[in-house]
Design a protein around this motif. Structure first.
Motif, short mmCIF file in Angstrom:
data_model
loop_
_atom_site.label_atom_id
_atom_site.label_comp_id
_atom_site.label_asym_id
_atom_site.label_seq_id
_atom_site.Cartn_x
_atom_site.Cartn_y
_atom_site.Cartn_z
N VAL A 1 0.80 -1.23 0.00
CA VAL A 1 0.00 0.00 0.00
C VAL A 1 0.83 1.29 0.00
CG1 VAL A 1 -1.64 1.36 1.37
CG2 VAL A 1 -2.08 -1.06 0.92
N PRO A 2 1.96 1.36 0.74
CA PRO A 2 2.75 2.61 0.68
C PRO A 2 3.22 2.95 -0.73
CG PRO A 2 3.41 1.30 2.57
CD PRO A 2 2.51 0.43 1.75
N LEU A 3 3.44 1.95 -1.57
CA LEU A 3 3.88 2.18 -2.95
C LEU A 3 2.71 2.21 -3.93
CD1 LEU A 3 6.97 -0.22 -3.05
CD2 LEU A 3 6.95 2.23 -2.61
N ALA A 4 1.66 1.48 -3.61
CA ALA A 4 0.48 1.39 -4.49
C ALA A 4 -0.77 1.52 -3.63
CB ALA A 4 0.48 0.07 -5.25
N PRO A 5 -1.18 2.75 -3.31
CA PRO A 5 -2.32 2.95 -2.41
C PRO A 5 -3.60 2.23 -2.85
CG PRO A 5 -1.17 5.02 -2.78
CD PRO A 5 -0.57 4.03 -3.72
N SER A 6 -3.80 2.07 -4.16
CA SER A 6 -5.04 1.45 -4.65
C SER A 6 -5.22 0.03 -4.15
CB SER A 6 -5.07 1.47 -6.18
OG SER A 6 -5.14 2.81 -6.65
N ALA A 7 -4.12 -0.66 -3.79
CA ALA A 7 -4.23 -2.02 -3.27
C ALA A 7 -4.94 -2.05 -1.92
CB ALA A 7 -2.84 -2.64 -3.13
N GLU B 1 -13.53 7.35 5.44
CA GLU B 1 -12.32 7.93 6.03
C GLU B 1 -11.05 7.40 5.36
OE1 GLU B 1 -11.95 7.90 10.27
OE2 GLU B 1 -14.13 8.01 10.58
N PHE B 2 -11.15 6.24 4.72
CA PHE B 2 -9.97 5.62 4.14
C PHE B 2 -9.80 5.89 2.65
CE2 PHE B 2 -11.19 2.30 7.48
CZ PHE B 2 -10.38 2.87 8.45
N TYR B 3 -10.79 6.51 2.01
CA TYR B 3 -10.75 6.65 0.55
C TYR B 3 -9.48 7.34 0.05
CZ TYR B 3 -15.70 5.23 0.42
OH TYR B 3 -16.87 4.53 0.53
N ASP B 4 -9.08 8.42 0.72
CA ASP B 4 -7.89 9.15 0.28
C ASP B 4 -6.63 8.30 0.38
OD1 ASP B 4 -9.37 11.36 -0.34
OD2 ASP B 4 -8.91 12.44 1.52
N GLN B 5 -6.62 7.34 1.29
CA GLN B 5 -5.45 6.49 1.50
C GLN B 5 -5.38 5.32 0.52
OE1 GLN B 5 -5.08 5.23 5.65
NE2 GLN B 5 -6.40 6.91 6.26
N ILE B 6 -6.49 5.01 -0.14
CA ILE B 6 -6.54 3.81 -0.98
C ILE B 6 -6.83 4.14 -2.45
CG2 ILE B 6 -7.15 2.30 0.94
CD1 ILE B 6 -10.04 2.37 -0.03
N GLY B 7 -6.34 5.29 -2.89
CA GLY B 7 -6.45 5.62 -4.31
C GLY B 7 -7.50 6.63 -4.68
N GLY B 8 -8.21 7.18 -3.70
CA GLY B 8 -9.21 8.20 -3.98
C GLY B 8 -10.63 7.67 -4.00
N GLU B 9 -11.58 8.58 -3.86
CA GLU B 9 -12.99 8.19 -3.74
C GLU B 9 -13.52 7.50 -4.98
OE1 GLU B 9 -17.36 10.18 -2.66
OE2 GLU B 9 -15.53 11.40 -2.59
N GLU B 10 -13.11 7.97 -6.18
CA GLU B 10 -13.62 7.38 -7.41
C GLU B 10 -13.24 5.91 -7.52
OE1 GLU B 10 -13.34 7.99 -12.30
OE2 GLU B 10 -12.47 9.49 -10.93
N TRP B 11 -11.96 5.60 -7.27
CA TRP B 11 -11.51 4.22 -7.32
C TRP B 11 -12.14 3.39 -6.20
CZ3 TRP B 11 -10.28 -0.14 -9.16
CH2 TRP B 11 -9.61 -1.12 -8.41
N ALA B 12 -12.20 3.95 -4.99
CA ALA B 12 -12.78 3.21 -3.88
C ALA B 12 -14.23 2.85 -4.16
CB ALA B 12 -12.68 4.03 -2.60
N GLU C 1 -4.60 -2.02 -13.63
CA GLU C 1 -4.50 -0.76 -14.37
C GLU C 1 -3.89 0.33 -13.50
OE1 GLU C 1 -8.25 0.35 -16.00
OE2 GLU C 1 -8.53 -1.56 -17.07
N ARG C 2 -4.10 0.22 -12.21
CA ARG C 2 -3.59 1.22 -11.28
C ARG C 2 -2.22 0.84 -10.71
NH1 ARG C 2 -7.80 4.71 -10.13
NH2 ARG C 2 -6.69 5.50 -8.31
N LEU C 3 -2.03 -0.46 -10.42
CA LEU C 3 -0.75 -0.90 -9.85
C LEU C 3 0.41 -0.64 -10.80
CD1 LEU C 3 -1.56 -4.35 -8.15
CD2 LEU C 3 -1.59 -2.06 -7.16
N THR C 4 0.18 -0.86 -12.09
CA THR C 4 1.26 -0.66 -13.06
C THR C 4 1.70 0.79 -13.10
OG1 THR C 4 -0.43 -0.48 -14.81
CG2 THR C 4 0.63 -2.62 -14.52
N LYS C 5 0.77 1.71 -12.86
CA LYS C 5 1.10 3.13 -12.87
C LYS C 5 1.65 3.60 -11.53
CE LYS C 5 -2.55 4.02 -16.26
NZ LYS C 5 -3.90 4.61 -16.47
N GLU C 6 1.08 3.10 -10.45
CA GLU C 6 1.48 3.57 -9.12
C GLU C 6 2.82 2.99 -8.67
OE1 GLU C 6 -3.03 4.14 -7.24
OE2 GLU C 6 -1.75 2.50 -6.56
N ALA C 7 3.04 1.71 -8.95
CA ALA C 7 4.23 1.05 -8.40
C ALA C 7 5.05 0.29 -9.43
CB ALA C 7 3.82 0.09 -7.28
N GLY C 8 4.63 0.32 -10.69
CA GLY C 8 5.39 -0.40 -11.71
C GLY C 8 5.37 -1.90 -11.53
#
Length: 329
Positions: free
Chosen positions: A93-99, A306-317, A127-134
């Motif tokens: 998660v620190p490298l890829a918040p969307s996870a 409360e966690f949306y901002d930490q896990i990739g944003g509200e839209e993704w959550a 689609e998000r992991l490849t961009k966030e953390a390679g």
């Protein structure tokens, strides 16, 4: 004779680049010992990659964090200096918040639904992991729900009050236990057993298999089967490395990853049942789910925004939650 030798040598040199182009070494790191479902999943992946690439690719396994910590190796995957890893989602998660969507408390409450949800999430998540953390997840494994071990019976939310419970140092776990009316104690893993032994803490939460491997039955008496969070861990491959492989190797890796994770889930289920039986033999009392688990679930689910901002944003959550909920049908 000399001429024949020179011709043979020349042919070898001409053939060597082509032969080398077909050979791929994939170093796979993980943090567990060789009896753990993580390692057994890695071994199955190793076998399937060899089979599906017809020996063109070889997986070398490095257990017990021998190549570095889970976070360090995840960073190396981004650069392509290490090719693959199985790690706890919380350390990605620190490298890829969307996870972090995989860690929402009470996102799923049964193993069957969790598998459906993870399988449905993997493509949009990638689609998000490849961009966030390679990195790219070839599959999402699990090792069961993180159950609560304590030194007294906990069958209701009220029983939890006043207990000092160790949680992993992540915000989701900390806030969830606060919502249940206690102040949890984040603590490094190496400190947990002595803290339980010395009664600095009254309990902790981890899968059943961890209660066996860490010998918590020596210092704890009771287990409550809460379903707030499952131990999940992606089988990752470096996206930089993945894109260098030809199409047939890529498809073989994708197939091997899916099947290895399915195997790992099956092994995990079997080991969980074995662990339960062994814990009972070691005089631990297994209470099952709390009598009022709907209260635990309601308090935890109310925290999701409360966690949306930490896990990739509200839209993704919101998108991920819709995918998860669709698997309940």
């Amino acid at each position: 004779m000399l001429k024949k030798t020179l011709v043979a040598s020349a042919l070898c040199l001409m053939m060597a680049p082509a032969a080398f182009a077909q050979d791929y070494t994939i170093r796979l790191s993980h943090g567990d010992n060789e009896s753990n479902p993580t390692h057994l999943t890695a071994v199955k992946f190793q076998e399937l990659v060899k089979e599906y690439t017809e020996g063109k690719a070889e997986v070398q396994i490095f257990p017990s964090n021998s190549l570095g910590t889970e976070t360090e190796v995840a960073q190396a995957l981004r650069m392509g200096s290490i090719e693959a890893e199985i790690l706890y989602t919380g350390n990605l998660v620190p490298l890829a918040p969307s996870a972090g969507v995989l860690m929402l408390p009470y996102a799923y409450t049964s193993t069957e639904q969790a598998h459906k949800a993870m399988d449905a999430l993997i493509d949009p998540l990638n689609e998000r992991l490849t961009k966030e953390a390679g990195v790219r997840a070839l599959g999402l494994m699990e090792k069961g729900f993180r159950v609560l071990t304590t030194n007294k019976p906990v069958t209701t939310l009220e029983d939890l009050k006043g207990l000092k419970i160790r949680v992993s140092p992540n915000d989701i776990a900390i806030k969830t236990f606060r919502a249940w009316g206690i102040e949890p104690l984040p603590m490094d893993w190496a400190e947990v057993f002595p803290a339980l032994q010395q009664r600095v803490i009254d309990g902790q939460e981890n899968p059943y298999t961890t209660a066996i491997s860490s010998r918590f039955f020596e210092v704890q008496s009771d287990i409550t089967e809460i379903h707030y969070m499952m131990w999940t861990g992606p089988l990752l491959i470096s996206e930089r490395a993945f894109q260098k492989y030809p199409e047939d190797i890529q498809q073989a890796l994708l197939r091997a990853g899916r099947e290895a994770v399915d195997y790992g889930r099956q092994v995990s289920a079997e080991l969980t049942e074995q662990s339960k039986a062994e814990l009972v033999k070691n005089d631990m009392t297994l209470h099952g789910a709390p009598k009022d688990e709907e209260k635990w679930e309601a308090a935890a689910a109310a925290l999701w925004p409360e966690f949306y901002d930490q896990i990739g944003g509200e839209e993704w959550a919101t998108q991920a939650i819709e995918i998860i909920k669709a698997t309940e049908k």
